[in-house]
Design a protein around this motif. Structure first.
Motif, PDB file in Angstrom:
ATOM      1  N   PRO A  67     119.164  26.997 -42.894  1.00 43.99           N
ATOM      2  CA  PRO A  67     118.047  27.253 -41.265  1.00 43.99           C
ATOM      3  C   PRO A  67     117.459  28.099 -40.899  1.00 43.99           C
ATOM      4  CG  PRO A  67     120.700  26.339 -40.948  1.00 43.99           C
ATOM      5  CD  PRO A  67     120.647  27.594 -42.291  1.00 43.99           C
ATOM      6  N   GLY A  68     116.738  28.030 -40.232  1.00 47.29           N
ATOM      7  CA  GLY A  68     115.321  29.031 -39.944  1.00 47.29           C
ATOM      8  C   GLY A  68     114.066  28.513 -39.922  1.00 47.29           C
ATOM      9  N   SER A  69     113.278  28.978 -40.182  1.00 53.39           N
ATOM     10  CA  SER A  69     111.432  28.168 -40.192  1.00 53.39           C
ATOM     11  C   SER A  69     110.882  28.096 -41.412  1.00 53.39           C
ATOM     12  CB  SER A  69     110.644  29.274 -39.612  1.00 53.39           C
ATOM     13  OG  SER A  69     110.792  30.391 -40.731  1.00 53.39           O
ATOM     14  N   ARG A  70     109.735  26.927 -41.724  1.00 63.29           N
ATOM     15  CA  ARG A  70     109.265  27.175 -42.825  1.00 63.29           C
ATOM     16  C   ARG A  70     108.576  27.757 -43.268  1.00 63.29           C
ATOM     17  NH1 ARG A  70     109.387  22.470 -39.551  1.00 63.29           N
ATOM     18  NH2 ARG A  70     109.407  20.200 -41.494  1.00 63.29           N
ATOM     19  N   ARG A  71     108.036  28.882 -42.594  1.00 63.29           N
ATOM     20  CA  ARG A  71     107.081  30.117 -43.556  1.00 63.29           C
ATOM     21  C   ARG A  71     108.345  30.769 -44.218  1.00 63.29           C
ATOM     22  NH1 ARG A  71     103.196  32.095 -41.680  1.00 63.29           N
ATOM     23  NH2 ARG A  71     102.381  30.949 -39.844  1.00 63.29           N
ATOM     24  N   VAL A  72     109.759  31.054 -43.532  1.00 65.58           N
ATOM     25  CA  VAL A  72     110.957  32.067 -43.529  1.00 65.58           C
ATOM     26  C   VAL A  72     111.347  31.187 -45.097  1.00 65.58           C
ATOM     27  CG1 VAL A  72     113.698  33.170 -43.773  1.00 65.58           C
ATOM     28  CG2 VAL A  72     110.889  33.137 -41.817  1.00 65.58           C
ATOM     29  N   SER A  73     110.917  29.897 -45.870  1.00 62.18           N
ATOM     30  CA  SER A  73     112.339  29.361 -46.707  1.00 62.18           C
ATOM     31  C   SER A  73     111.223  29.776 -47.721  1.00 62.18           C
ATOM     32  CB  SER A  73     111.997  28.397 -46.133  1.00 62.18           C
ATOM     33  OG  SER A  73     110.272  26.796 -46.101  1.00 62.18           O
ATOM     34  N   VAL A  74     109.759  29.891 -48.002  1.00 64.18           N
ATOM     35  CA  VAL A  74     109.013  30.156 -49.421  1.00 64.18           C
ATOM     36  C   VAL A  74     110.139  31.996 -50.011  1.00 64.18           C
ATOM     37  CG1 VAL A  74     106.796  30.838 -49.338  1.00 64.18           C
ATOM     38  CG2 VAL A  74     106.882  29.391 -47.963  1.00 64.18           C
ATOM     39  N   SER A  75     110.161  32.697 -49.468  1.00 59.24           N
ATOM     40  CA  SER A  75     110.342  33.566 -49.322  1.00 59.24           C
ATOM     41  C   SER A  75     112.122  34.064 -49.566  1.00 59.24           C
ATOM     42  CB  SER A  75     110.770  35.100 -48.836  1.00 59.24           C
ATOM     43  OG  SER A  75     110.624  34.594 -47.590  1.00 59.24           O
ATOM     44  N   ARG A  76     112.378  32.822 -49.010  1.00 63.15           N
ATOM     45  CA  ARG A  76     114.003  32.538 -49.302  1.00 63.15           C
ATOM     46  C   ARG A  76     114.660  31.406 -50.447  1.00 63.15           C
ATOM     47  NH1 ARG A  76     116.605  30.936 -43.565  1.00 63.15           N
ATOM     48  NH2 ARG A  76     116.639  32.631 -43.111  1.00 63.15           N
ATOM     49  N   ILE A  77     113.353  30.842 -50.682  1.00 65.86           N
ATOM     50  CA  ILE A  77     113.678  29.866 -52.437  1.00 65.86           C
ATOM     51  C   ILE A  77     112.902  30.838 -53.214  1.00 65.86           C
ATOM     52  CG2 ILE A  77     112.762  27.587 -52.900  1.00 65.86           C
ATOM     53  CD1 ILE A  77     114.398  26.145 -50.049  1.00 65.86           C
ATOM     54  N   GLY A 121     119.081  43.298 -49.268  1.00 67.51           N
ATOM     55  CA  GLY A 121     119.732  42.012 -47.923  1.00 67.51           C
ATOM     56  C   GLY A 121     119.773  40.814 -48.720  1.00 67.51           C
ATOM     57  N   PRO A 122     119.422  39.964 -48.105  1.00 66.02           N
ATOM     58  CA  PRO A 122     120.065  38.464 -47.737  1.00 66.02           C
ATOM     59  C   PRO A 122     119.165  37.478 -49.194  1.00 66.02           C
ATOM     60  CG  PRO A 122     120.563  38.911 -45.810  1.00 66.02           C
ATOM     61  CD  PRO A 122     119.734  39.810 -46.061  1.00 66.02           C
ATOM     62  N   VAL A 123     117.929  37.545 -48.907  1.00 64.96           N
ATOM     63  CA  VAL A 123     116.324  37.344 -50.137  1.00 64.96           C
ATOM     64  C   VAL A 123     117.040  38.006 -51.450  1.00 64.96           C
ATOM     65  CG1 VAL A 123     114.754  37.796 -50.555  1.00 64.96           C
ATOM     66  CG2 VAL A 123     115.759  36.910 -48.822  1.00 64.96           C
ATOM     67  N   GLY A 124     117.583  39.462 -51.379  1.00 66.65           N
ATOM     68  CA  GLY A 124     117.788  40.859 -52.157  1.00 66.65           C
ATOM     69  C   GLY A 124     118.834  40.109 -53.636  1.00 66.65           C
ATOM     70  N   ALA A 225     108.496  36.216 -38.026  1.00 61.13           N
ATOM     71  CA  ALA A 225     108.210  36.853 -38.676  1.00 61.13           C
ATOM     72  C   ALA A 225     108.603  36.652 -40.291  1.00 61.13           C
ATOM     73  CB  ALA A 225     108.842  38.655 -39.140  1.00 61.13           C
ATOM     74  N   GLY A 226     108.236  35.488 -40.562  1.00 60.68           N
ATOM     75  CA  GLY A 226     108.040  35.211 -42.245  1.00 60.68           C
ATOM     76  C   GLY A 226     106.836  35.521 -42.539  1.00 60.68           C
ATOM     77  N   PRO A 227     106.852  35.599 -44.298  1.00 58.91           N
ATOM     78  CA  PRO A 227     105.525  36.035 -45.151  1.00 58.91           C
ATOM     79  C   PRO A 227     104.760  34.977 -44.900  1.00 58.91           C
ATOM     80  CG  PRO A 227     107.111  34.419 -46.199  1.00 58.91           C
ATOM     81  CD  PRO A 227     107.842  34.972 -45.478  1.00 58.91           C
TER      82      PRO A 227
END
Length: 628
Positions: A67-77, A121-124, A225-227
């Motif tokens: 769950p979160g924003s579409r912008r954050v999903s770019v880096s998270r995925i 962190g989580p993405v790392g 604050a997503g990418p």
């Protein structure tokens, strides 16, 4: 005389604990449309093995589809997918060209890098996991296609699910621009958390509500604050959400000060933040807001914050997110410091040992005539990652989930037509992953069924019994290696996080007592202090739920973190009081002095280095300055 039932050990309680919440229908829909259609297209085109790799890429993207924003999903995925592709390329070429010993050493080096990156962190952590899984699959699951085609197929699978994440509206999303539904929900939860904290003021649940407010603020800050390609928000809808988030910060500060005072507030105090939450979630104007009582400084601050929110709420003029990006030097210190070393060494040893054992079994023909030996090291990857939960909990859940999943798949494989039934099983499993993510054993069960279905479509024979044996062997390896002595000091990651939290609390207190009128800087420091404390609390909770041999290294850390939390709460109360009266009263000064002495007494026992905390001026002289 009745006997009291013994309490369940923390390590067992953690293994049994499951998350709760509504069904994430958006993620379920994406799971159905993820790996299944890709596999169908590849089979029809005559490329079943490439379809398997693409479906694996979509599966891992689905695991990171949180769950979160579409912008954050770019880096998270996207970032973990790139790491997985790199691992797949390395594993493919080293598996094809290196002998067993050099291959094991190379993959062990990958484990060292992946473990250190996981400390960021989580993405790392997700990137490190996919790097190692890709390397193990590339080396241990030989396919007829060259490495470049496998990498492209993996990236195509991840990109397909990311495209679904960006393009599909959430079910029932009708408010405003659907592209920002994740941001709207995150900001609305902040206002709801403020209202819940005001309702709990003066009760035993106030501390938990304040922690929930911190979590909501952290999540909203990350979501917003997503990418981005540009530095500032580009649309009016996004700028309005930034302004609404910024308007919540003084409300959160006033609510924290009221909770610190410990006195119940009028019921109507929470009506304003709750109405603002409804307005954010629905994308509608805030309307009239009730004014609370103005009998004490914190209530006056709450009233003023509500008035400012009413003025700024519907303006699309943006707002500062009050976040500070970590410098490259700070990232390097994390990678090469205690946390990076502790993670890196543990992951490298477990992954390297599992690769060595898998190679030995492969050359001894324990796997039979086929060439697939990836399962053992892949299982070790998910077991060894410290941020995925306590070691004992991970091992128990992984073993139980794999056994159940392998048995379920054996039953499905006996009755389902091939490949149609197996492809349908992949689609159903992809839909279940977001729901099963609430418990590690359930998630392992679903992933086991999905992966076994995928590799059978790719040509691997049914091997449920062998997979159970490899999983139990990986559990044994990780349990042994996880308890071995290491060159780095045990519990070092906890002490580092507590030191970071102490530094952030010191900076926040010094700024408040210095009398600076820069509220934006104050809110940045406040956010950093609470975020650092939340991260420390999370690390302590995981360490405390380990087996006793490891949990003892966290002794005293929770009490120290509680003192730091009280210090930050008191600092917030001081800031609100200084804004209203220009001076501290006796209660604030005494509380700061008591906390300073308590932290001095405990920091040696915990092994945490703290800067000398500033001391407030006397309450009767109105001073904000500090004395050394």
């Amino acid at each position: 005389m009745s006997r009291t039932a013994p309490a369940v050990p923390l390590w067992l309680a953690h293994a049994l604990r499951a998350q709760r919440g509504p069904v994430p229908w958006s993620a379920v829909t994406r799971g159905v449309l993820g790996g299944g259609p890709l596999l169908v297209a590849a089979v029809l085109a005559g490329w079943p093995t490439l379809g398997v790799v693409a479906a694996i890429g979509a599966m891992f993207a689905g695991l990171n589809d949180r769950p979160g924003s579409r912008r954050v999903s770019v880096s998270r995925i996207g970032v973990p997918a790139l790491a997985g592709a790199a691992g797949l390329l390395v594993g493919t070429y080293t598996g094809d060209h290196l002998p067993a010993v050099l291959l094991t050493l190379t993959l062990t080096g990958c484990g060292l890098v992946a473990g250190a990156v996981s400390a960021l962190g989580p993405v790392g952590s997700s990137a490190g996991t996919q790097l190692l899984v890709g390397a193990a699959v590339g080396a241990g699951m030989p396919l007829p296609e060259p490495g470049g085609q496998r990498v492209l197929a993996f990236l195509a699978g991840a990109a397909w699910l990311l495209l679904l994440r960006l393009a599909l509206p959430a079910p029932g999303s009708r408010a405003g621009d659907f592209r920002f539904d994740g941001e709207r929900h995150a900001v609305a939860r902040v206002y709801e958390a403020v209202a819940a904290l005001l309702d709990a003021t003066g009760s035993d649940t106030a501390i938990a509500r304040r922690a929930a407010l911190t979590a909501a603020l952290d999540h909203a800050q990350d979501v917003l604050a997503g990418p981005r390609l540009r530095r500032y928000a580009g649309s009016a809808a996004e700028r309005r959400l930034h302004a609404q988030y910024a308007a919540a910060l003084p409300l959160a500060e006033a609510a924290t000060a009221l909770a610190w005072a410990g006195e119940a507030v009028p019921a109507r105090a929470s009506e304003g933040p709750r109405r603002l939450a409804v307005a954010v979630r629905g994308g509608v104007p805030s309307g009239p807001l009730p004014a609370p009582s103005r009998s004490v400084p914190a209530l006056r601050a709450l009233d003023d914050a509500l008035l400012r929110a009413a003025v700024a709420f519907d303006r699309a003029d943006g707002g500062d997110l009050h976040t500070r990006r970590r410098s490259r030097a700070a990232l390097t210190r994390t990678l090469l410091g205690t946390r990076g070393q502790e993670y890196g060494l543990r992951v490298a040893l477990c992954f390297g040992a599992s690769v060595a054992v898998a190679q030995a079994l492969y050359h001894a023909r324990w796997y039979g005539q086929h060439e697939y030996w990836y399962w053992l090291p892949v299982t070790a990857v998910f077991l060894v990652k410290p941020d995925l939960g306590p070691l004992a909990s991970r091992v128990l859940n992984r073993a139980a989930g794999t056994v159940l999943g392998a048995l379920l798949f054996a039953g499905f494989a006996a009755v389902l037509p091939r490949p149609e039934g197996l492809i349908a099983l992949v689609a159903v499993s992809g839909a279940l992953i977001p729901v099963a993510a609430r418990h590690f054993a359930a998630q392992t069960t679903v992933i086991t069924v999905l992966v076994l279905a995928l590799v059978m479509v790719g040509g691997e024979p049914q091997a449920s019994v062998a997979r159970i044996g490899e999983t139990l062997l990986a559990c044994a390896i990780v349990l042994v290696v996880g308890h071995l002595p290491m060159p780095v000091r045990r519990g070092g990651a906890i002490r580092v996080r507590l030191t970071e939290a102490g530094d952030a609390a010191h900076a926040y207190l010094a700024h408040v007592l210095d009398g600076s009128g820069d509220r934006a800087a104050r809110w940045v420091l406040r956010r950093e202090a609470y975020r650092a404390l939340a991260e420390a609390r999370g690390a302590i909770a995981l360490a405390s739920a380990e087996l006793p041999a490891l949990a003892r290294h966290a002794d005293g850390a929770d009490e120290f973190a509680a003192l730091l939390e009280r210090l930050v709460d008191t600092t917030t109360a001081c800031a609100v009081h200084l804004d209203d009266t220009g001076r501290l009263d006796a209660r604030h000064a005494e509380q700061l002095a008591e906390l300073r002495d308590a932290l001095d007494r405990r920091r040696e026992r915990v092994g945490v280095r703290l800067p000398e905390l500033p001391v407030a001026g006397r309450a009767d002289d109105g001073a904000r300055s500090v004395r050394p």
